[in-house]
Every structure is written in C-alpha cells, then in structure tokens.
Design a protein around this motif. Structure first.
Motif, PDB file in Angstrom:
ATOM      1  N   MET A   2       0.846  -1.196   0.000  1.00  0.00           N
ATOM      2  CA  MET A   2       0.000   0.000   0.000  1.00  0.00           C
ATOM      3  C   MET A   2       0.886   1.254   0.000  1.00  0.00           C
ATOM      4  O   MET A   2       2.004   1.229   0.450  1.00  0.00           O
ATOM      5  CB  MET A   2      -0.900   0.028   1.242  1.00  0.00           C
ATOM      6  CG  MET A   2      -1.678  -1.218   1.476  1.00  0.00           C
ATOM      7  SD  MET A   2      -3.186  -1.290   0.512  1.00  0.00           S
ATOM      8  CE  MET A   2      -4.119   0.018   1.272  1.00  0.00           C
ATOM      9  N   ILE A  22      -9.316   3.567  -9.021  1.00  0.00           N
ATOM     10  CA  ILE A  22      -8.792   4.014  -7.724  1.00  0.00           C
ATOM     11  C   ILE A  22      -8.395   2.803  -6.874  1.00  0.00           C
ATOM     12  O   ILE A  22      -7.325   2.782  -6.261  1.00  0.00           O
ATOM     13  CB  ILE A  22      -9.844   4.882  -6.982  1.00  0.00           C
ATOM     14  CG1 ILE A  22     -10.050   6.204  -7.731  1.00  0.00           C
ATOM     15  CG2 ILE A  22      -9.404   5.160  -5.547  1.00  0.00           C
ATOM     16  CD1 ILE A  22     -11.195   7.050  -7.200  1.00  0.00           C
ATOM     17  N   ILE A  23      -9.244   1.777  -6.882  1.00  0.00           N
ATOM     18  CA  ILE A  23      -8.935   0.572  -6.098  1.00  0.00           C
ATOM     19  C   ILE A  23      -7.646  -0.071  -6.610  1.00  0.00           C
ATOM     20  O   ILE A  23      -6.786  -0.469  -5.826  1.00  0.00           O
ATOM     21  CB  ILE A  23     -10.114  -0.423  -6.162  1.00  0.00           C
ATOM     22  CG1 ILE A  23     -11.322   0.175  -5.438  1.00  0.00           C
ATOM     23  CG2 ILE A  23      -9.747  -1.766  -5.537  1.00  0.00           C
ATOM     24  CD1 ILE A  23     -12.616  -0.541  -5.700  1.00  0.00           C
ATOM     25  N   ILE A  36      -4.611   2.039  -5.495  1.00  0.00           N
ATOM     26  CA  ILE A  36      -4.314   1.904  -4.057  1.00  0.00           C
ATOM     27  C   ILE A  36      -3.592   0.590  -3.762  1.00  0.00           C
ATOM     28  O   ILE A  36      -2.713   0.537  -2.906  1.00  0.00           O
ATOM     29  CB  ILE A  36      -5.622   2.004  -3.227  1.00  0.00           C
ATOM     30  CG1 ILE A  36      -6.162   3.435  -3.273  1.00  0.00           C
ATOM     31  CG2 ILE A  36      -5.393   1.580  -1.778  1.00  0.00           C
ATOM     32  CD1 ILE A  36      -7.511   3.602  -2.618  1.00  0.00           C
ATOM     33  N   HIS A  37      -3.953  -0.470  -4.480  1.00  0.00           N
ATOM     34  CA  HIS A  37      -3.409  -1.785  -4.152  1.00  0.00           C
ATOM     35  C   HIS A  37      -2.309  -2.256  -5.090  1.00  0.00           C
ATOM     36  O   HIS A  37      -1.878  -3.408  -5.001  1.00  0.00           O
ATOM     37  CB  HIS A  37      -4.540  -2.814  -4.139  1.00  0.00           C
ATOM     38  CG  HIS A  37      -5.576  -2.509  -3.112  1.00  0.00           C
ATOM     39  ND1 HIS A  37      -6.680  -1.743  -3.381  1.00  0.00           N
ATOM     40  CD2 HIS A  37      -5.662  -2.838  -1.797  1.00  0.00           C
ATOM     41  CE1 HIS A  37      -7.400  -1.623  -2.284  1.00  0.00           C
ATOM     42  NE2 HIS A  37      -6.818  -2.262  -1.311  1.00  0.00           N
ATOM     43  N   SER A  91      -0.261  -9.177   0.331  1.00  0.00           N
ATOM     44  CA  SER A  91      -1.192  -9.988   1.122  1.00  0.00           C
ATOM     45  C   SER A  91      -2.336 -10.477   0.240  1.00  0.00           C
ATOM     46  O   SER A  91      -2.609  -9.902  -0.818  1.00  0.00           O
ATOM     47  CB  SER A  91      -1.747  -9.167   2.276  1.00  0.00           C
ATOM     48  OG  SER A  91      -2.674  -8.232   1.788  1.00  0.00           O
ATOM     49  N   GLY A  97      -5.467 -10.252   0.760  1.00  0.00           N
ATOM     50  CA  GLY A  97      -6.510  -9.223   0.658  1.00  0.00           C
ATOM     51  C   GLY A  97      -6.187  -8.191  -0.413  1.00  0.00           C
ATOM     52  O   GLY A  97      -7.071  -7.759  -1.161  1.00  0.00           O
ATOM     53  N   THR A  98      -4.906  -7.812  -0.504  1.00  0.00           N
ATOM     54  CA  THR A  98      -4.505  -6.809  -1.493  1.00  0.00           C
ATOM     55  C   THR A  98      -4.683  -7.348  -2.905  1.00  0.00           C
ATOM     56  O   THR A  98      -5.205  -6.651  -3.784  1.00  0.00           O
ATOM     57  CB  THR A  98      -3.031  -6.412  -1.262  1.00  0.00           C
ATOM     58  OG1 THR A  98      -2.883  -6.054   0.109  1.00  0.00           O
ATOM     59  CG2 THR A  98      -2.624  -5.254  -2.131  1.00  0.00           C
ATOM     60  N   VAL A 126      -6.709  -9.784  -3.884  1.00  0.00           N
ATOM     61  CA  VAL A 126      -8.143  -9.909  -4.159  1.00  0.00           C
ATOM     62  C   VAL A 126      -8.741  -8.535  -4.469  1.00  0.00           C
ATOM     63  O   VAL A 126      -9.544  -8.396  -5.405  1.00  0.00           O
ATOM     64  CB  VAL A 126      -8.872 -10.583  -2.973  1.00  0.00           C
ATOM     65  CG1 VAL A 126     -10.375 -10.544  -3.158  1.00  0.00           C
ATOM     66  CG2 VAL A 126      -8.408 -12.020  -2.810  1.00  0.00           C
ATOM     67  N   SER A 127      -8.341  -7.498  -3.728  1.00  0.00           N
ATOM     68  CA  SER A 127      -8.843  -6.142  -3.987  1.00  0.00           C
ATOM     69  C   SER A 127      -8.484  -5.701  -5.400  1.00  0.00           C
ATOM     70  O   SER A 127      -9.298  -5.105  -6.106  1.00  0.00           O
ATOM     71  CB  SER A 127      -8.254  -5.140  -2.991  1.00  0.00           C
ATOM     72  OG  SER A 127      -8.590  -5.497  -1.689  1.00  0.00           O
ATOM     73  N   CYS A 138     -10.670  -7.474  -7.835  1.00  0.00           N
ATOM     74  CA  CYS A 138     -12.019  -6.887  -7.807  1.00  0.00           C
ATOM     75  C   CYS A 138     -12.028  -5.528  -8.521  1.00  0.00           C
ATOM     76  O   CYS A 138     -12.939  -5.237  -9.295  1.00  0.00           O
ATOM     77  CB  CYS A 138     -12.502  -6.700  -6.371  1.00  0.00           C
ATOM     78  SG  CYS A 138     -12.981  -8.231  -5.588  1.00  0.00           S
ATOM     79  N   GLY A 139     -11.015  -4.713  -8.257  1.00  0.00           N
ATOM     80  CA  GLY A 139     -10.925  -3.411  -8.911  1.00  0.00           C
ATOM     81  C   GLY A 139     -10.898  -3.578 -10.421  1.00  0.00           C
ATOM     82  O   GLY A 139     -11.553  -2.846 -11.170  1.00  0.00           O
ATOM     83  N   ILE A 162     -12.097  -6.176 -12.129  1.00  0.00           N
ATOM     84  CA  ILE A 162     -13.429  -6.628 -12.570  1.00  0.00           C
ATOM     85  C   ILE A 162     -14.379  -5.434 -12.670  1.00  0.00           C
ATOM     86  O   ILE A 162     -15.180  -5.335 -13.601  1.00  0.00           O
ATOM     87  CB  ILE A 162     -13.986  -7.697 -11.601  1.00  0.00           C
ATOM     88  CG1 ILE A 162     -13.178  -8.987 -11.736  1.00  0.00           C
ATOM     89  CG2 ILE A 162     -15.464  -7.965 -11.858  1.00  0.00           C
ATOM     90  CD1 ILE A 162     -13.492 -10.037 -10.683  1.00  0.00           C
TER      91      ILE A 162
END
Lengths: 349, 349
Positions: B1, B121-122, B125-126, B272, B274-275, B277-278, B281-282, B284
């Motif tokens: 991050m 943006i997502i 950030i990741h 990580s 979570g990062t 996966v984020s 998702c971003g 997608i």
C-alpha cells in the motif's frame, strides 16, 4: 485488514441473512402463485387464500429468520460492513428467480450482480475491526458525544421539515420526500439496533445490561424509529413503483447509515487513508450494481410487456403473467405481501 | 500500500496518456467534421481532405504524445497498474464528446464511467511496488524463467492454432478469433515494451544497456508483436463493429497482460491475499464499467436511429448525423482514421 473473529461472525450472519431474505421472496412468490392457481382469486383483488398456502408461510418464516440474523449481525460487526451487504439478498433473489421461477435476467442485470459481489468483497476486505464494548454505558457515551448529538439533531430537524412542509406539498408527486424520511430515520434505526443488539449480546454472555435504564431507552428508540420508518416506507411504496423507490432508498439509507456509524462508532479512526478510500469505492461499486440491476429490471418489464402484447399466450403463460401483473399492481396499490416486503426489509439493515 | 516514487511517476504518466489519447479522438473527429463540411466529400467514400485539415493533425500528434507517455509509464510502474488505467481514456473521450461535440451520454453510460473511476482508484491503491531493476540482464533472467517460457510457448501454440485452423473456418463469422489473436500477442507486446522501456530508461540514466544483445532482442520482439497485433486488430475492426470488438478486446487483452506480468515480474509476490483480491475486484469493476459504457453506446445508437426516423432534421442536424454515420460506416468498412484508432490504441497498453 484481515477479519477479526467478531467481524467474521458478523459477516457470516450478514451473508446468511441475505441468503434467507433473498430466498424468502421467491418462496412467497411461489406460494402466492400456487394459492392463485388453486383458488382462482388473486390476493390483489381481495383474496386471502395465500394465508392457507403452507409455502407462503415457509417464505414468511424464512424472512423472519433472515431479519433476526441481520439484527444479530449488527451486534458483532460494524454497520459499515453489515449494511452494504444487504444488497446481496437482491442477487440471491435474482438468481433463484432465474433458476426456480425461470424469470429471465437481462445481461446487464448479470453485470449488476457481478458488481454487487465485487464491491461487497472490497468492503469486507477493508472493513474496520469491531471495537470491543463491555457495557451499554460505553455505547451511551458514544451516543451522547457532541458530534453524534449534532447528527441526531440535524436528522430530526430535516425529518420535521420534510413531514410538515414537503409532504403536504409534494409528497405524492416527488419520490424523494417519503424516501428521504425513511432513509433519515433508517440511519437512526440501525444505530439504536446496534446499541440494543450489543446490550443483549452482553446480557446473554452473562453481563446483565437490563439493569441499566440506557438499555430500555435504546429499546424505545428502536420501536419509535422502526414504526416511523415502516409508516413512511409503506407510503412511498403505495405511491410510487417499487423499482423506482428501491434503488433510491438503498442509496440514501446505506449512505446515511455509514455516515452515522462513522460519527458514532468512529469506524474509520485508525484506518489508513487507502483503506477508507477503498471502502468508499467498494460502496460506490455496490450502489452502481444495485442501480444497474433495478434499471435493467425496468427494461425487462417494458420490453416483455411490449413483446407479449401481440401474441396469444397459453393458459399457463396467462396465469403466470396474471400473477406477474398482480405482483406489480398489488405492490403499487396496497403495499402488502409480495414485493413491497422486498424493500421493507431494508428498514432494519 | 502507498505509492512509491517510481509508481507515482508511472501513474501520472498513465493518467496523462489517457488524457491525451482520450482527447485525441475528439480533436480528430472535429477535424474530420470540418474537413467534410468544407469539402463536401467524406473520407469513407474516398476523400482524403482531412489530411489538409490542421485540426486532424493536432489530434494525431496528441495521440502520439499519449502513446509515448504510455510507453514510458511501463518503464516506471508495473503493468498491473498501467494497463487497466487505459480504460480512463474512454471516459475522457466520453466526457469531451458531451462537452464539445454535444453528444448525449446515456445515464447508464455515466454509471459505467463512475465504475471505471472507482475500479481504477482501487487498482491504484493496491498496486504492487515496481521492483528496482539495474540491468537488462535481470529482465532477461525474468523472461527466461521456466514459468514465463511456458506462458510464451502456450501463447505461441494458441496463436498458431487460431491463425491456421480457426481463421480460415470462422475468422469472418466469429468475433472471438481475430480478437483472441490480438489479445494473446498483446500480452507479449506489453512485456517486451516494458523490457525495452526499462532498458532505455537505464540507458538515459547513464547505464548504457545498448551494449547488450538482449536489448536488441527485446526491440525485435516489440516490432514483431506490434506488427502481428496491428494486422489482426485491423482485420477484426474491418470485419466487425467497433462497439462489439472494443469491450471483448479490452477484457481479453487486459486480463492476459496482467497474467503475463504476474508470471514474469512476480507482481503479486509479497502482497497480502486481501490486497491481491482487492486488485482483482478493482479490475473486474473497471471491466464491468467498460462493458456497460459500450453497451449503452449501442443503445443510444439504436434508439437515436429509431427516434430520428420520423422527424425532419435541420441541415446542421443532417450534416451531423451524416458525420455520425460516416464514423460508424467508415470505421466498419475500412478501419482507417476515426474510431478504429480508439481500439487500435489499446495495442500498446
């Protein structure tokens, strides 16, 4: 980042809740269709045969279980996590409608579902940890901090202005008036539900909170807020189409609830800027998905209506369409069973 | 991050690139309209008057500046960050079309734009940090690791099967054939562009990389990949409608590029769960936004076509519609100037 045990319990409960509530619409709809097929009388024109149909009651119980799970979820996880996940019930409902009721979902509707899921995952990943609360008095301190009192005061003033100034003038012409009242009250409902849920959780864990008058006060606030919200949501649904009310209500209600939770429980304190921005983006994505899903439902309704006009449908098709019409009309006119509950459920989220 | 300095430079370059490329379509379109108005001859029917129109050349230069910025961005930031941001050029283009060309954007199209921005943006950030590279030999090691060689081998086999088996059979009936070839080659283009860009960056920083044959090898690969990709993208655009080709191409190309980058540069190592996966998702969300934007463009085209049929448009409206038709037709038939470049640009992303 990473889910705490409390958050995980809250997340599972929220997902179970969405599953049950989403399924309940389909079960009830099946029940209503069966009742109409057996009796030949529609609920919309005065029939109450659906009350004799066991399937309708199964649906009703499924919904109550879902609402209870949702209530308990608020006792474990922050509202910032639980509230937006309410959108998933719409996806469960849409998926089951396609599988069981054989209703066709528009391609862009599928895209809306994908977005709701992607946005929900982002929210879950970045949700703040639930802060440990040991007594209802701690919640009382949070509820009486100046910032939150200012929020409650603004909500009260806005609701008064809406009820006494705007409702008589344009309540029946502008969809925003009733919907705004529900949403404003809704954010207070969720906060009081969370306070009450946490108190009850502590009580069940052996630390009796019922000895404090604060617990009873929160119970009173829950009752007042739920009644207000129910009342104006029914008015909104009686006056306007569900497909118009639902997305507007979801957007306003969820936004205000997150705002209230951030002020009262300071959910975002201690989170990095990137995490908060990710949460907000995830929330925007879920909202967009909801809007898309409802917009395409409208398309389908319009096109299927136009498309079916010149054809001569079979008995079963007519029966089905009859029921479909019933759902829409019934819903618009009296706001009782069927779809209106689809929106009414969001009250407690 | 949190963005490293290198990532920040790459991000700014990618945004500048999207701005320039997005604006270039509008400037060129303005130039083509002026040329058509002055000469009365359309480019689609054999006119080359647009070559005399300065505005068209301004648009062309704007696009080249944008492509160069995009190329340089790859030398600073991971492909996982730079590639999906290409979607923003579509938003710039749509916004300017509304402001300058007064083209109306469908409401769901605005939703598509919002999603592209939220997803971007997502992703930003990741995004993983760019790993420091000190020599082209390090990139060579990455490119010759077994996993990446296996990737290159699979791509090559797939492209061969597509070119020699599927193109003769269904290249002209199935939009996926040409688009898949472009996308598969495209992922290799981006990897070689990144290798070459990094080598040139190091050279400009004083560490000459041109003494290594590896740098020249990467240059050769860039040339081969770009020519292959251009060739099949033109075929795709000549055979099918841009509005169909663009979103499919964007989805396949961006997905494969991210896959290639993750294998070659190990972008996700040390991040990580979570990062990662984020990020997915971003991505997608951006894809969904792109699909929505293109789908609603099609709506607009259909409805405006139907809507304008019974009316009797003014001269300027007819001229405008004439130009609109020209863009679509021209684009479908010959794949030259205007919109076809809109897609062709994605080649190098």
């Amino acid at each position: 980042m990473g889910l705490s045990e409390e958050n995980l319990i809250g997340l599972i409960l929220a997902l179970v809740s969405s599953g049950f509530i989403g399924a309940s619409f389909i079960i009830k709809k099946q029940g209503l269709k069966r009742a109409a097929a057996v009796s030949g009388v529609r609920a919309g024109v005065g029939g109450y045969y659906y009350l004799l149909e066991p399937l309708w009651w199964v649906g009703m119980i499924t919904m109550i279980v879902g609402e209870v799970a949702n209530f308990v979820a608020y006792a474990f996880a922050p509202a910032v996590l639980v509230t937006p996940l309410g959108a998933l019930s719409v996806i469960v409902s849409a998926t089951l409608a396609q599988l069981i009721l054989k209703e066709k979902l528009h391609q862009l509707g599928i895209l809306g579902c994908v977005m709701c899921i992607a946005g929900s995952i982002i929210i879950v990943i970045h949700a703040p940890k639930e802060q440990p609360i040991n007594s209802v008095l701690e919640i009382w301190d949070m509820a009486t901090q100046p910032a939150f009192l200012a929020y409650v005061a603004s909500i009260t003033v806005l609701v008064f202005i809406l009820v006494f100034h705007f409702v008589p003038r344009c309540g029946h012409t502008n969809v925003l008036v009733y919907t705004a009242i529900c949403s404003l009250m809704g954010s207070l409902t969720v906060m009081s539900v969370k306070a009450l849920g946490t108190s009850l959780k502590l009580t069940f864990q052996g630390e009796n909170q019922l000895i404090y008058p604060e617990t009873w006060f929160f119970m009173l606030v829950v009752a007042i807020c739920v009644i207000m919200q129910m009342n104006y949501l029914n008015k909104a649904l009686d006056t306007f189409n569900t497909a118009v009310v639902s997305p507007i209500y979801y957007v306003m209600f969820t936004t205000l609830t997150i705002l209230a939770s951030v002020i009262m429980f300071k959910d975002w304190d201690g989170q990095s800027g990137g995490t908060v921005v990710s949460e907000i983006c995830g929330f925007i994505v879920v909202l967009s998905g909801m809007i898309l899903l409802h917009a395409t439902k409208e398309f389908e309704r319009c096109t299927s209506f136009r498309g079916s006009a010149p054809s001569s449908p079979s008995l079963s098709a007519r029966l089905y369409n009859g029921n479909e019409d019933f759902f829409i009309k019934h819903d618009e006119e009296s706001g009782s069973p069927s779809e209106s509950m689809c929106s009414r459920r969001q009250e407690l989220h």
